[in-house]
Write a protein that holds these residues in place. Structure first.
Motif, PDB file in Angstrom:
ATOM      1  N   ARG A 101       0.818  -1.232   0.000  1.00 14.25           N
ATOM      2  CA  ARG A 101       0.000   0.000   0.000  1.00 14.25           C
ATOM      3  C   ARG A 101       0.838   1.260   0.000  1.00 14.25           C
ATOM      4  O   ARG A 101       0.620   2.171   0.798  1.00 14.25           O
ATOM      5  N   HIS A 106      -3.659   2.497  -5.480  1.00 20.98           N
ATOM      6  CA  HIS A 106      -3.727   1.036  -5.321  1.00 20.98           C
ATOM      7  C   HIS A 106      -4.404   0.675  -4.000  1.00 20.98           C
ATOM      8  O   HIS A 106      -5.220  -0.257  -3.948  1.00 20.98           O
ATOM      9  N   ARG A 182      -4.644 -13.338  -4.592  1.00 26.94           N
ATOM     10  CA  ARG A 182      -5.533 -12.357  -3.946  1.00 26.94           C
ATOM     11  C   ARG A 182      -6.599 -13.044  -3.097  1.00 26.94           C
ATOM     12  O   ARG A 182      -6.981 -12.529  -2.041  1.00 26.94           O
ATOM     13  N   LYS A 199       1.699 -14.393  -0.658  1.00 24.38           N
ATOM     14  CA  LYS A 199       2.715 -13.559  -1.300  1.00 24.38           C
ATOM     15  C   LYS A 199       4.035 -14.274  -1.547  1.00 24.38           C
ATOM     16  O   LYS A 199       4.875 -13.759  -2.279  1.00 24.38           O
TER      17      LYS A 199
HETATM   18  O1  LIG Z   1      -1.198  -6.859  -1.983  1.00 27.88           O
HETATM   19  C1  LIG Z   1      -1.298  -5.659  -1.765  1.00 27.88           C
HETATM   20  O2  LIG Z   1      -2.204  -4.969  -2.204  1.00 27.88           O
HETATM   21  C2  LIG Z   1      -0.249  -5.021  -0.938  1.00 27.88           C
HETATM   22  C3  LIG Z   1       0.939  -4.819  -1.751  1.00 27.88           C
HETATM   23  O3  LIG Z   1       1.743  -5.715  -1.916  1.00 27.88           O
HETATM   24  C4  LIG Z   1       1.143  -3.526  -2.425  1.00 27.88           C
HETATM   25  O4  LIG Z   1       0.378  -2.608  -2.186  1.00 27.88           O
HETATM   26  O5  LIG Z   1       2.091  -3.413  -3.199  1.00 27.88           O
END
Ligand SMILES: O=C([O-])CC(=O)C(=O)O
Length: 296
Positions: A101, A106, A182, A199
């Motif tokens: 974040r 995003h 996700r 992740k």
């Molecule tokens: O999965 C997500 O949204 C968090 C993340 O890695 C990012 O914001 O780059």
């Protein structure tokens, strides 16, 4: 053959031996080399001429001339041996520190709050793949997403570094994908569980080759983009990061000792989307590098 004018003026010690830094110009890069060593440095192989201890033979075809002796550069405190190793950061690095974040748009697209301090998580280095290898949708995942990110390759051990010094610890850069399951992440979030599996699964960190530090004078203002099957999905600029590079390095170095070859992934701009088997991802960083990976 390029010859140095005059005697070397600036010396410093490495673990191996005393070297002098010289600066040479090339059509596309400026680099630093040792006049008494034979090293691969920033991708150029430099060889000492045994007759002239001030001579350099530079194997790269586009090196034009030796410009000048240079003064001691802070990042050169990294021993040359180590410097040539961090080019192999995938092999020598011990961890991948990721930032979540770090772009407002995003955070908003996934209905997440904007963090008040960097939000860090880790991926194992077993997640790395290089071009030519395939991103594998992990078994049981039904919503694999792409997240394109600028990566910082750490050059020198960093612990509790102030923001003002942070750039001295950068060894170079890379363009990476923070592949994210996700659906697994959503489940983990709802239960308050960690994101390690969502992740960190195998192939979750496709990465470019090492980018020389010299090629990116300002990492806080770089276009970054990603296409799926030729269609633009993510198009951002690192100037929109909530926490710029200096802040991220300083903050992360207070949590973990950052070691040479470690990678810091700096977060993704908006436009993340679901991938399917057979998709082809292309991503790029300004006009500096492009990568391509297919999904299976
Ligand atoms: O999965 C997500 O949204 C968090 C993340 O890695 C990012 O914001 O780059």
């Amino acid at each position: 053959m390029v010859k140095l004018k005059g005697k070397p003026k600036f010396c410093f010690s490495t673990l191996q031996r005393e070297v002098t830094l010289v600066k040479y110009s090339a059509t596309s890069v400026k680099g630093y080399a040792s006049a008494w060593d034979s090293v691969t440095h920033y991708g150029h192989t430099l060889c000492l001429d045994s007759e002239l201890n001030c001579g350099l033979e530079i194997s790269s075809t586009n090196v034009k001339e030796l410009v000048e002796m240079v003064e001691f550069q802070p990042y050169a405190t990294c021993p040359l041996e180590m410097m040539s190793k961090i080019v192999q950061f995938k092999e020598v690095g011990k961890k991948i520190v990721c930032v979540g974040r770090n772009y407002r748009e995003h955070a908003a697209e996934l209905n997440n709050p904007v963090p008040s301090k960097p939000m860090l998580f880790l991926k194992p280095t077993s997640a790395y793949i290089s071009e030519g290898e395939t991103i594998k949708i992990p078994k049981g995942c039904s919503d694999l997403n792409h997240e394109v990110e600028l990566g910082i390759v750490i050059g020198t051990t960093a612990r509790d570094v102030p923001q003002a010094d942070a750039m001295n610890y950068v060894g170079g850069y890379a363009l990476g994908l923070d592949m994210t399951a996700r659906d697994w992440q959503a489940e983990a979030k709802s239960k308050g569980h960690p994101w390690s599996v969502a992740k960190g699964f195998d192939t979750s960190c496709p990465i470019s080759k090492f980018i020389e530090k010299e090629k990116i004078p300002n990492p806080n203002n770089l276009d970054i983009w990603l296409k799926v099957n030729g269609e633009m999905r993510q198009s951002g600029n690192t100037k929109d990061m909530i926490f710029p590079i200096e802040h991220l390095i300083s903050f992360a170095s207070q949590c973990f000792t950052l070691e040479p070859g470690d990678l810091l992934l700096t977060g993704t701009p908006s436009g993340v989307s679901k991938l399917n088997s057979g998709d082809v991802i292309q991503a790029g960083l300004a006009d500096i590098i492009q990568i391509q990976f297919s999904v299976k």
